[in-house]
Design an enzyme around this catalytic site. Structure first.
Site, PDB file in Angstrom:
ATOM      1  N   LYS A  18       0.848  -1.196   0.000  1.00 15.29           N
ATOM      2  CA  LYS A  18       0.000   0.000   0.000  1.00 15.29           C
ATOM      3  C   LYS A  18       0.881   1.242   0.000  1.00 15.29           C
ATOM      4  O   LYS A  18       2.070   1.213   0.363  1.00 15.29           O
ATOM      5  CB  LYS A  18      -0.932   0.015   1.220  1.00 15.29           C
ATOM      6  CG  LYS A  18      -0.226   0.014   2.586  1.00 15.29           C
ATOM      7  CD  LYS A  18       0.193   1.353   3.113  1.00 15.29           C
ATOM      8  CE  LYS A  18       0.835   1.241   4.502  1.00 15.29           C
ATOM      9  NZ  LYS A  18       1.539   2.487   4.919  1.00 15.29           N
ATOM     10  N   ASP A 142      -2.121  -1.336  10.732  1.00 14.42           N
ATOM     11  CA  ASP A 142      -2.315  -1.250   9.281  1.00 14.42           C
ATOM     12  C   ASP A 142      -2.972  -2.497   8.704  1.00 14.42           C
ATOM     13  O   ASP A 142      -3.411  -2.484   7.555  1.00 14.42           O
ATOM     14  CB  ASP A 142      -0.968  -1.038   8.575  1.00 14.42           C
ATOM     15  CG  ASP A 142      -0.420   0.363   8.768  1.00 14.42           C
ATOM     16  OD1 ASP A 142      -1.143   1.223   9.324  1.00 14.42           O
ATOM     17  OD2 ASP A 142       0.734   0.602   8.375  1.00 14.42           O
TER      18      ASP A 142
END
Length: 283
Positions: A18, A142
Site C-alpha cells: 500500500k 495497518d
C-alpha cells in the site's frame, strides 16, 4: 475443530503493498498508541507467499528461517488464528519478498492479512470482512486495511475504514533509498500540540478528479530533517514532472504520481542507485 479443504498442494498467495497518499496524526490514546487519519491505496507491488500443509510449523522468508520469530506478523497471525478457532494443522510457509522491509509500504501488515484471509478460506470459517478486520487489528494497526484493500480512508487506530469509490487512473514511481525508519520513532518525534488541519481528507477526491495540492504527510518534516537524502528524492520527483510526490507512511519510501507508465519509466532512469518499482493502483 473446523473442517478444512482437503489438499496437500501448495497454495500461492499474493500479498500486496500500500501507499499512504496522505497521513495525519490526530491524537494519542492512554496506552501510548496514536490515532491517525490517512488515505491508503493498494498497489500491485506484491510478495509471493507459498503455503503447504505440514506436520510442523515452518516459515522461510527469502531462504531465512523465521519459524521461531514471535514478532513476525505471519507467525503471530497463524498462532492467533489457531488459538482463536482451535485449528490443529501446521503449515510450511515460504515468502518471496518484493516489498522492502521498513519502507512504509505495509509489507508485514499485508502478509498478516493474507494469512487471515487464507485461513478463513482454507477452513471455511465464513468470517465476514468486518470480523477479519477485527482480528487483524490484534496484529497491527495497518493490517485491517488489507482485508479489503483498494482505496480507503483509514482513521482511529486503523480500525475505522471508509472505502473511497473514486477511480485513480495514475501510475506510481516508487523509490526506496534503503533506509529503515522506525514507525515508533517517527511517532515519538511528532509534536501533537502543533498539529493543524486545513481541510478534511474526504475533500481530496471528487467527481472532477483529485486535489493534489491538498495532499500531505505530517511525518515528512520529521523524516526529512533527520534523513535529508529522503527529502531530496521527493524534490527530484517533483522536478521530473510528478503530479505529486510524497513519503509513504513514516518512510523511507517516496512515491511520485505520473499520468502513465511511460512517464514513470522515463523518470525511473534518474534513480539507478535506488531500489525502484513502477506500480499501479489495485482496486
Amino acid at each position: 475443530m473446523p473442517s478444512r479443504i482437503q489438499t496437500a498442494k501448495t497454495i500461492e498467495l499474493k500479498s500486496y503493498a500500500k501507499i499512504n497518499l496522505c497521513l495525519r496524526i490526530t491524537g494519542k490514546y492512554e496506552d501510548g498508541y496514536h490515532s491517525l487519519s490517512s488515505v491508503f491505496i493498494e498497489i500491485d507491488l506484491h510478495d509471493n507467499i507459498y503455503i503447504t500443509p505440514s506436520k510442523s510449523m515452518k516459515l522461510l522468508i527469502e531462504g531465512t528461517d523465521y519459524t521461531s520469530d514471535k514478532n513476525n506478523t505471519i507467525i503471530k497471525t497463524t498462532y492467533l488464528m489457531k488459538e482463536k478457532f482451535s485449528l490443529q494443522d501446521n503449515f510450511a510457509i515460504t515468502v518471496e519478498k518484493n516489498i522492502p522491509y521498513g519502507a512504509g509500504l505495509g509489507g508485514g501488515s499485508s502478509n498478516a492479512a493474507a494469512i487471515i484471509k487464507f485461513l478463513n478460506m482454507f477452513y471455511d470459517l465464513k468470517l465476514s470482512n468486518k470480523q477479519m478486520e477485527e482480528i487483524a487489528l490484534y496484529i497491527g494497526c495497518d493490517v485491517p486495511f488489507f482485508i479489503r484493500g483498494g482505496l480507503q480512508l483509514v482513521e482511529g487506530r486503523g480500525e475505522i475504514l471508509t472505502p473511497i469509490k473514486v477511480k485513480f487512473p495514475y501510475t506510481f514511481l516508487i523509490v526506496y533509498p534503503g533506509i529503515n525508519i522506525s514507525t515508533k520513532w517517527a511517532y515519538t518525534q511528532f509534536d501533537l500540540t502543533k498539529k493543524s488541519y486545513r481541510h478534511k481528507f474526504d475533500t481530496l477526491f471528487n467527481s472532477d478528479g483529485f486535489n493534489f495540492e491538498l495532499f500531505e504527510n505530517q511525518f515528512e518534516d520529521i523524516v526529512f530533517q533527520t534523513h535529508p537524502e529522503v527529502g531530496r528524492i521527493k524534490q527530484e520527483l517533483l522536478k521530473s514532472g510528478a503530479i505529486y510526490a510524497g513519503l509513504s507512511g513514516s518512510g523511507s519510501t517516496v512515491f511520485g504520481i505520473y499520468e502513465n507508465i511511460a512517464s514513470a519509466k522515463e523518470v525511473e532512469k534518474n534513480f539507478k542507485n535506488f531500489h525502484t518499482s513502477i506500480a499501479l493502483p489495485r482496486y
